[in-house]
Scaffold this active site. Structure first.
Site, PDB file in Angstrom:
ATOM      1  N   HIS A 162      43.706  35.499  36.468  1.00 46.48           N
ATOM      2  CA  HIS A 162      42.456  36.022  35.900  1.00 46.48           C
ATOM      3  C   HIS A 162      42.109  35.247  34.636  1.00 46.48           C
ATOM      4  CE1 HIS A 162      45.764  38.317  34.072  1.00 46.48           C
ATOM      5  NE2 HIS A 162      45.013  38.360  32.977  1.00 46.48           N
ATOM      6  N   HIS A 194      39.942  35.588  30.950  1.00 52.88           N
ATOM      7  CA  HIS A 194      39.287  36.469  29.976  1.00 52.88           C
ATOM      8  C   HIS A 194      38.045  35.777  29.417  1.00 52.88           C
ATOM      9  CE1 HIS A 194      42.869  39.154  29.169  1.00 52.88           C
ATOM     10  NE2 HIS A 194      43.488  38.108  29.708  1.00 52.88           N
TER      11      HIS A 194
END
Ligand code: AMP
Length: 144
Positions: free
Chosen positions: A103, A105
């Site tokens: 992932h 940010h």
């Protein structure tokens, strides 16, 4: 490297087993609000393809992911009128990774305002996160 474990919390969000405050979704990508935002608008962009982090991801997944990150980052910046953006991706626990599904940010930055700590700033009010997600979705629509 330790192998991918599909019991991680982002895999559960992708499978719809637990809720998330969603910003964007297509066949390959899911973006949602971070529950412990470092600043207002902190968004996570996640490829649906399973990998632990950048190191074991397929190059095609990385390409698709970063194209989405670029598009969503622009919408986040516009939605929050941010002065800048921090884009971060951690690989393995010693680097700060706590959820082991790749992932990225997107963290809006504002002149003179310090960011809250990474995964330490406390849980945000879900109603506020929902309002923030709506602002980002509106900015994404404007860009398209
Ligand atoms: P890291 O793995 O260190 O890049 O960080 C994982 C991030 O996921 C942290 O910023 C957490 O606040 C965030 N997080 C953990 N669980 C959830 C969840 N269920 N929904 C949204 N964000 C989450």
């Amino acid at each position: 490297m330790v192998s991918y474990d599909s019991a991680n919390i982002f895999a559960k969000i992708i499978r719809g087993e637990i809720p998330a405050v969603k910003v964007y979704e297509d066949d390959d990508i899911l973006a949602f609000m971070d529950v412990m935002p470092q600043s207002d608008g902190h968004t996570l962009v996640v490829p649906k393809a399973p990998s632990r982090n950048l190191l074991d991801a397929d190059p095609e997944t990385v390409t698709t992911l970063f194209a989405a990150v670029q598009r969503i980052a622009s919408a986040v910046k516009n939605a929050f009128n941010a002065d800048g953006l921090m884009i971060v991706q951690y690989n393995e626990a010693p680097a700060g990774q706590t959820v082991f599904h790749l992932h990225v940010h997107i963290v809006p930055c504002f002149e003179g305002i310090e960011l809250r700590g990474h995964a330490t700033g406390g849980f945000a009010d879900p109603d506020i996160l929902a309002k923030h997600a709506a602002r980002i979705r509106a900015a994404l629509q404007k860009d398209s």
